[in-house]
Design an enzyme around this catalytic site. Structure first.
Site, PDB file in Angstrom:
ATOM      1  N   ASP A  54       0.866  -1.187   0.000  1.00 29.01           N
ATOM      2  CA  ASP A  54       0.000   0.000   0.000  1.00 29.01           C
ATOM      3  C   ASP A  54       0.895   1.227   0.000  1.00 29.01           C
ATOM      4  O   ASP A  54       1.425   1.631   1.039  1.00 29.01           O
ATOM      5  CB  ASP A  54      -0.915  -0.007   1.235  1.00 29.01           C
ATOM      6  CG  ASP A  54      -1.856   1.199   1.247  1.00 29.01           C
ATOM      7  OD1 ASP A  54      -1.648   2.150   0.444  1.00 29.01           O
ATOM      8  OD2 ASP A  54      -2.785   1.206   2.069  1.00 29.01           O
ATOM      9  N   HIS A  98      -5.677  12.312  13.515  1.00 29.57           N
ATOM     10  CA  HIS A  98      -6.778  12.125  12.545  1.00 29.57           C
ATOM     11  C   HIS A  98      -7.881  11.217  13.090  1.00 29.57           C
ATOM     12  O   HIS A  98      -8.961  11.111  12.506  1.00 29.57           O
ATOM     13  CB  HIS A  98      -6.248  11.514  11.245  1.00 29.57           C
ATOM     14  CG  HIS A  98      -5.242  12.374  10.533  1.00 29.57           C
ATOM     15  ND1 HIS A  98      -5.523  13.665  10.157  1.00 29.57           N
ATOM     16  CD2 HIS A  98      -3.948  12.135  10.161  1.00 29.57           C
ATOM     17  CE1 HIS A  98      -4.448  14.188   9.565  1.00 29.57           C
ATOM     18  NE2 HIS A  98      -3.477  13.282   9.562  1.00 29.57           N
ATOM     19  N   ASP A 101       1.890  19.405  12.806  1.00 29.98           N
ATOM     20  CA  ASP A 101       1.928  18.394  11.740  1.00 29.98           C
ATOM     21  C   ASP A 101       1.435  19.061  10.449  1.00 29.98           C
ATOM     22  O   ASP A 101       0.646  20.002  10.492  1.00 29.98           O
ATOM     23  CB  ASP A 101       1.007  17.231  12.123  1.00 29.98           C
ATOM     24  CG  ASP A 101       1.080  16.055  11.171  1.00 29.98           C
ATOM     25  OD1 ASP A 101       1.729  15.050  11.526  1.00 29.98           O
ATOM     26  OD2 ASP A 101       0.481  16.129  10.073  1.00 29.98           O
ATOM     27  N   HIS A 140      -0.497  17.900   8.236  1.00 27.36           N
ATOM     28  CA  HIS A 140      -1.889  17.550   7.914  1.00 27.36           C
ATOM     29  C   HIS A 140      -2.835  18.164   8.946  1.00 27.36           C
ATOM     30  O   HIS A 140      -2.453  18.361  10.101  1.00 27.36           O
ATOM     31  CB  HIS A 140      -2.070  16.024   7.912  1.00 27.36           C
ATOM     32  CG  HIS A 140      -1.202  15.302   6.925  1.00 27.36           C
ATOM     33  ND1 HIS A 140      -0.012  14.714   7.283  1.00 27.36           N
ATOM     34  CD2 HIS A 140      -1.361  15.090   5.599  1.00 27.36           C
ATOM     35  CE1 HIS A 140       0.535  14.153   6.214  1.00 27.36           C
ATOM     36  NE2 HIS A 140      -0.261  14.375   5.173  1.00 27.36           N
ATOM     37  N   ASP A 188       6.249  16.075   9.550  1.00 26.43           N
ATOM     38  CA  ASP A 188       6.074  16.051   8.102  1.00 26.43           C
ATOM     39  C   ASP A 188       5.935  17.474   7.566  1.00 26.43           C
ATOM     40  O   ASP A 188       5.838  17.701   6.367  1.00 26.43           O
ATOM     41  CB  ASP A 188       4.877  15.180   7.692  1.00 26.43           C
ATOM     42  CG  ASP A 188       3.676  15.347   8.588  1.00 26.43           C
ATOM     43  OD1 ASP A 188       3.626  16.343   9.347  1.00 26.43           O
ATOM     44  OD2 ASP A 188       2.767  14.496   8.559  1.00 26.43           O
ATOM     45  N   TYR A 236       7.969  11.675   7.936  1.00 21.30           N
ATOM     46  CA  TYR A 236       8.244  10.470   7.153  1.00 21.30           C
ATOM     47  C   TYR A 236       9.581  10.485   6.438  1.00 21.30           C
ATOM     48  O   TYR A 236       9.926   9.510   5.790  1.00 21.30           O
ATOM     49  CB  TYR A 236       7.075  10.233   6.173  1.00 21.30           C
ATOM     50  CG  TYR A 236       5.761  10.243   6.932  1.00 21.30           C
ATOM     51  CD1 TYR A 236       5.412   9.167   7.746  1.00 21.30           C
ATOM     52  CD2 TYR A 236       4.918  11.364   6.939  1.00 21.30           C
ATOM     53  CE1 TYR A 236       4.245   9.180   8.500  1.00 21.30           C
ATOM     54  CE2 TYR A 236       3.753  11.384   7.690  1.00 21.30           C
ATOM     55  CZ  TYR A 236       3.426  10.298   8.468  1.00 21.30           C
ATOM     56  OH  TYR A 236       2.286  10.325   9.232  1.00 21.30           O
TER      57      TYR A 236
HETATM   58  C1  X5A Z   1      -0.313  11.411  11.079  1.00 21.84           C
HETATM   59  C2  X5A Z   1      -0.150  11.681   9.625  1.00 21.84           C
HETATM   60  C3  X5A Z   1      -0.952  11.350   7.377  1.00 21.84           C
HETATM   61  C4  X5A Z   1      -1.871  10.517   6.563  1.00 21.84           C
HETATM   62  C5  X5A Z   1      -1.651  10.806   5.085  1.00 21.84           C
HETATM   63  C6  X5A Z   1      -2.547   9.999   4.182  1.00 21.84           C
HETATM   64  N1  X5A Z   1      -1.038  11.108   8.788  1.00 21.84           N
HETATM   65  N2  X5A Z   1      -2.315  10.289   2.805  1.00 21.84           N
HETATM   66  O1  X5A Z   1       0.763  12.366   9.232  1.00 21.84           O
HETATM   67 ZN    ZN Z   2       0.884  14.426   9.125  1.00 18.29          ZN
END
Ligand code: X5A
Ligand code: ZN
Length: 557
Positions: free
Chosen positions: A20, A135, A172, A174, A265, A305
């Site tokens: 994935d 999330h 973060d 996101h 990230d 990441y």
């Molecule tokens: C915790 C976090 C990111 C999810 C990305 C999905 N989640 N495309 O960084």
């Molecule tokens: Zn994130």
């Protein structure tokens, strides 16, 4: 009062068992690499190390439904095929037989950190955890997140420690929509998030990630969203967001505890974020947060990441939590036009809810600077298109050179020193403050001092000697910061001599912050090496770019 580091090796057990491409970046090495780097730099050893415990099901129930907790508990017994099927029912999630254990440890780590800080065992700390949490929702896993570590920690701090105002800072890249949903009508938790948004074209593609989502009902104004509409945001943009949005609101909110959804990230090199902020930036952001809530800052890892960028950023944050000075931010510190637009749109959306954001007319500081033309070239804007392959390759080279030569900043052996004249010696000082003996001013100093009548007295001259001794120790790296006391009549003259000595002893740029009315030494050259900022000064007139006076009406002279 130290710094806690909460961790448990078992949190490396969960991993993706099938193909994935979206989920493979959330890997065990994220934790092992960051921890190794903390050990290499001697930072882990300087922390109070706590082994994470599992959260209880009652604790998970502070945020999640019993049915959802039971469902995740059930994944322990599933085979790979069943895990993959269940994972497919959520957006960007994978389950592993160890997920339930790992996710309970991640929540437990956040709770232990909050308990350690609120019990006064440590001032602050970091929980190094996975899976991440921001999330995750009441009855849903989402975006690699299973249980909402930070949201549960906030509820726990309220229930178990009686807190009334908690600030959550989510840096973060996101949007932590899970945290937003859990607290959207709750004025006791202020949620701030910045996130890559690109006008809604970036994951999780939610309308409610935009700046005009400000909370609901009694929670109006307690959700603060700062969407980034372009990639490539860097140190200047992040610092501007703190100075012009987060900090004004946070000071006004006056939190008792700061929780950080610390995703990295948002740092340079990350494949998800595509941003440009360097690891050092996170030391500065961490320092800025420590002015709140008496320094009670609990950080919990979320995303991040790019293993090297993640590890360096984690080190920077831990260094700042430990109280080390932050390395300087390099580069021009000019925010992007698009960042200023985002910042202004949040200020407009939040203006009705926060006095600290209310201002008449245009905010000059927030209008795009002539030094940053719109659409300034940023190779990171251009990823994925063949014609920009060359630019992308240059990026990789630039990134690795940035990450290869971390600007190590040696920590001075003495954090704080005081230079006191004899009558002040009775002041009660914290035990870790070094008292400088100092010495009589040397001949060279006497020459600086000569034109000042105020320094003619012995007492003033002795105090000056101590100030200059302190200044020397700071400039030669022995001491990080210090406090000196001089007789009131000699203050201006002492400052004048200290500025001249500082500049002549190799300081490149010197900021002089004068609080209360104090005249700038008259014949300092305006060559850009000395910025004089007088809070409560006499006149508002722009005296020069390097001579700024901020009169405060109603303040006694
Ligand atoms: C915790 C976090 C990111 C999810 C990305 C999905 N989640 N495309 O960084
Ligand atoms: Zn994130």
């Amino acid at each position: 009062m130290g710094t806690a580091l909460v961790y448990h090796e078992d949190m490396t057990a969960a991993r993706l068992l099938w193909d994935d491409p979206e989920c493979e970046i959330e890997c065990p090495e994220r934790l092992t690499t960051a921890l190794e780097r903390l050990q290499q730099r001697g930072l882990e050893q300087r922390c109070l190390q706590l082994a994470a415990r599992e959260a209880s099901e009652a604790e998970l129930g502070l945020v999640h439904s019993p049915e959802y907790v039971a469902l995740v508990r059930g994944t322990q017994a599933l085979g790979t095929g069943e895990l993959q099927t269940l994972s497919g029912q959520y957006d960007a999630v994978y389950f592993h037989p160890s997920t339930f254990h790992c996710a309970r440890l991640a929540v437990g780590a956040a709770l232990q950190l909050v308990d350690a800080v609120l019990a006064g065992a440590v001032r602050n700390g970091l929980a190094l955890v996975r899976p991440p949490g921001h999330h995750s929702q009441r009855a849903a896993a989402n975006g690699f997140c299973v249980f909402n570590n930070v949201a549960i920690a906030a509820k726990h701090a309220q229930r178990q420690h009686g807190l009334h105002r908690i600030l959550i800072v989510d840096w973060d890249v996101h949007h932590g929509q899970g945290i937003q949903y859990i607290f959207e009508d709750d004025p006791s938790v202020l949620y701030f998030s910045w996130h890559r948004y690109e006008h809604g074209r970036f994951w999780p593609y939610l309308r409610e990630s935009d700046a005009d989502a400000v909370g609901q009902g009694p929670g109006l104004g307690f959700t603060v969203n700062l969407p980034w509409n372009q990639v490539g945001m860097g140190n200047a943009d992040y610092v501007a967001a703190f100075l012009h949005v987060l900090l004004p609101v946070a000071f006004e909110f006056n939190p008792e505890l700061v929780l950080v959804s610390a995703g990295f990230d948002s740092a340079i090199g990350d494949p998800e974020g595509q941003m440009q902020a360097t690891p050092e930036c996170f030391a500065h952001l961490t320092q800025l947060l420590q002015v709140l809530a008496g320094g009670r800052v609990c950080a919990v890892l979320e995303g991040g990441y790019h293993l090297e960028s993640l590890s360096q950023s984690v080190c920077m944050m831990v260094q700042a939590l430990l109280g080390d000075p932050a390395p300087p931010l390099l580069g021009p510190m000019v925010p992007h036009g698009s960042a200023l637009e985002s910042i202004q749109s949040v200020r407009v959306a939040q203006g009705p809810h926060w006095m600290s954001l209310q201002q008449q007319g245009v905010a000059p500081v927030l209008s795009p600077s002539p030094h940053s033309p719109e659409g300034r070239p940023s190779s990171l804007l251009l990823t994925g298109r063949p014609e920009f392959k060359a630019a992308a390759t240059q990026d990789v080279a630039a990134l690795s050179s940035l990450l290869d030569q971390p600007r190590l900043n040696p920590t001075p052996p003495v954090r704080t020193a005081v230079a006191l004249a004899a009558p002040d010696a009775a002041l009660a000082l914290p035990s870790d403050v070094l008292c400088e003996e100092g010495s009589a001013p040397q001949e060279e100093t006497q020459a600086w001092a000569r034109p000042h009548e105020a320094l003619a007295q012995d007492r003033a001259l002795t105090a000056l000697g101590k100030v200059l001794y302190l200044l020397d120790r700071i400039l030669d790296g022995q001491v990080s910061s210090g406090i000196a006391v001089t007789p009131a009549c000699a203050a201006a003259a002492t400052l004048d001599v200290a500025i001249r000595c500082g500049l002549s002893h190799g300081a490149q740029r010197l900021l002089c912050l004068a609080v209360g009315q104090l005249d700038r030494p008259p014949d300092l050259t305006d060559d850009g090496r000395n910025l004089w900022l007088n809070i409560g000064g006499k006149e508002a007139a722009a005296l020069s770019m390097f001579h700024v006076s901020v009169p405060l009406p109603g303040l006694p002279a």
